[in-house]
Design a protein around this motif. Structure first.
Motif, PDB file in Angstrom:
ATOM      1  N   LYS A  48     -10.235  11.173   0.292  1.00  0.00           N
ATOM      2  CA  LYS A  48      -9.071  10.327   0.511  1.00  0.00           C
ATOM      3  C   LYS A  48      -9.474   8.862   0.385  1.00  0.00           C
ATOM      4  N   THR A  49      -8.687   8.077  -0.306  1.00  0.00           N
ATOM      5  CA  THR A  49      -9.030   6.650  -0.389  1.00  0.00           C
ATOM      6  C   THR A  49      -8.437   5.928   0.811  1.00  0.00           C
ATOM      7  N   SER A  50      -9.278   5.099   1.420  1.00  0.00           N
ATOM      8  CA  SER A  50      -8.822   4.367   2.596  1.00  0.00           C
ATOM      9  C   SER A  50      -9.086   2.887   2.390  1.00  0.00           C
ATOM     10  N   PRO A  51      -8.080   2.047   2.636  1.00  0.00           N
ATOM     11  CA  PRO A  51      -8.282   0.607   2.463  1.00  0.00           C
ATOM     12  C   PRO A  51      -9.291   0.047   3.452  1.00  0.00           C
ATOM     13  N   ARG A  52      -9.611   0.809   4.504  1.00  0.00           N
ATOM     14  CA  ARG A  52     -10.605   0.328   5.471  1.00  0.00           C
ATOM     15  C   ARG A  52     -12.021   0.442   4.960  1.00  0.00           C
ATOM     16  N   LYS A  53     -12.218   1.290   3.972  1.00  0.00           N
ATOM     17  CA  LYS A  53     -13.570   1.451   3.446  1.00  0.00           C
ATOM     18  C   LYS A  53     -13.770   0.496   2.281  1.00  0.00           C
ATOM     19  N   ARG A  54     -14.953  -0.138   2.284  1.00  0.00           N
ATOM     20  CA  ARG A  54     -15.221  -1.082   1.198  1.00  0.00           C
ATOM     21  C   ARG A  54     -16.435  -0.675   0.376  1.00  0.00           C
ATOM     22  N   THR A  55     -17.251   0.209   0.923  1.00  0.00           N
ATOM     23  CA  THR A  55     -18.440   0.668   0.190  1.00  0.00           C
ATOM     24  C   THR A  55     -18.624   2.159   0.501  1.00  0.00           C
ATOM     25  N   LEU A  56     -19.686   2.732  -0.059  1.00  0.00           N
ATOM     26  CA  LEU A  56     -19.986   4.143   0.233  1.00  0.00           C
ATOM     27  C   LEU A  56     -21.112   4.248   1.256  1.00  0.00           C
ATOM     28  N   TYR A  57     -21.388   3.135   1.905  1.00  0.00           N
ATOM     29  CA  TYR A  57     -22.537   3.054   2.800  1.00  0.00           C
ATOM     30  C   TYR A  57     -22.508   4.109   3.906  1.00  0.00           C
TER      31      TYR A  57
END
Ligand SMILES: Nc1nc2c(ncn2[C@@H]2O[C@H](COP(=O)(O)OP(=O)(O)OP(=O)(O)O)[C@@H](O)[C@H]2O)c(=O)[nH]1
Ligand SMILES: [Mg+2]
Length: 334
Positions: A48-57
């Motif tokens: 799921k794409t979430s705007p809260r995530k900015r990287t795959l860290y």
């Protein structure tokens, strides 16, 4: 400016629950017949794409995603409970590959997109379903179907959340090197940075974010002076700007000259850039007498949200990072 974030994960969807073998037993109902219910469906693994995530860290710490199995069927034709899904949150722009075949499975472009990457197994049918005119008391039921296991590679082309702009020598690369693991070239002559550098900034309290150090802008950049505005297209895609000013070169009689030069170049390149949120940061506060320059800039701009740092000594960098996180969260609408 290619900067790829990668993560390897293993996903496993849930097995279906097995069907139940059961016969109705009730007072006054002799030979009540088969009443075994179906097994529940296994859970899916969902990306799921979430705007809260900015990287795959975050996927460096959790690499296995397993959905729950479906529960077995029950008597009285009760279906077993479905297994819960497992969800992997990623930023928009993430590509998902099957590592075993190198096949691109999906390309998640927009926010709040979901994709079922591994489907849960079907629940087995209970014996109630197998009753026929010739076999009125079937003593068998189906097992549930197994879930699937996939090895995935997630790939994200990082785009900068924040662009650092400013005149040459303002200390942009120094700042980037202090707040991230990037190691851009730093020197005391202008135009040290010839192409933008990206760095990921980690804090203990927030989602990591990506900062780009943009080559210095000078007057006439929009007409090609210096390195020109060639790199401004990178700024166009950032969400906000950090405008870095060398406090040691501020002229108290004309405290806004550096600030205005850079902004006017931005604006002449693309008017829309002027509407991007901009945080003004004065650098090199370790140099004596710079406080006067800070006061002069504050008064001239009539803004109290101007930050002061020394990229060289690290002074003010924690406050700066918190401020950037807050501004990005505000952009997200949190
Ligand atoms: N005293 C002091 N010097 C600094 C500070 N930050 C950067 N410098 C120095 O300023 C000079 C320029 O720094 P850079 O980080 O290369 O500046 P830049 O803005 O990236 O410059 P360009 O890439 O040429 O646009 C270097 O000599 C740095 O060591 C600071 O906080 N204090
Ligand atoms: Mg530089």
């Amino acid at each position: 400016m290619k900067f790829i974030d990668e993560a390897l994960v293993t996903v496993q969807s849930g097995d279906g629950g097995k069907g139940c073998v059961s016969f109705r037993r009730e007072k006054y109902v002799p030979r009540g017949g088969p009443d075994g219910g179906d097994g529940g469906k296994g859970g899916n693994v969902v990306i799921k794409t979430s705007p809260r995530k900015r990287t795959l860290y975050h996927l460096r710490f959790k690499r296995h995603f397993r959905a729950k199995n479906g529960a077995s069927g029950l008597g009285k034709r009760k279906t077993g409970r479905n297994g819960a899904d497992a969800t992997i949150e990623v930023p928009a722009g993430t590509l998902v590959f099957d590592t075993d075949t190198d096949h691109l499975i999906c390309d998640l472009v927009t926010a709040h997109e979901t994709y079922i990457i591994a489907r849960g197994g079907r629940g087995g049918q209970g014996n109630a379903r197998f009753k026929t005119s010739t076999n009125r008391a079937p003593r068998f039921a189906q097992p549930g179907a197994s879930g699937e296991i996939l090895n995935l590679k997630l790939e994200l082309k990082l785009l900068a959340d924040i662009g650092i702009i400013g005149l040459p020598n303002a200390g942009k690369s120094t700042l980037l090197s202090k707040i991230s693991a990037a190691s851009p070239k730093i020197a005391d002559y202008p135009f040290t940075t010839l192409t933008p550098n990206l760095g990921v900034v980690h804090t203990e309290w927030a989602e990591p974010f990506v900062v780009a150090d943009i080559p210095g802008l000078i007057e006439g950049a929009h007409q090609g002076a210096g390195l020109g505005t060639h790199f401004l297209k990178h700024i166009e895609r950032t969400r906000m700007l950090l405008h870095l000013i060398d406090a040691s070169t501020v002229d108290p009689h004309n405290p806004l000259s550096a600030f205005q030069t850079v902004n006017s170049e931005l604006c002449q390149h693309n008017r829309a850039l002027n509407t991007k949120p901009q945080l003004i940061v004065l650098n090199k506060l370790d140099i004596i007498d710079t406080q006067k320059a800070v006061d002069a800039v504050r008064t001239a701009l009539d803004r109290d949200d101007i930050m002061t740092i020394s990229a060289a000594t690290g002074q003010g960098l924690d406050q700066l990072k918190s401020k950037l996180v807050n501004m990005l969260d505000a952009e997200n609408g949190d």
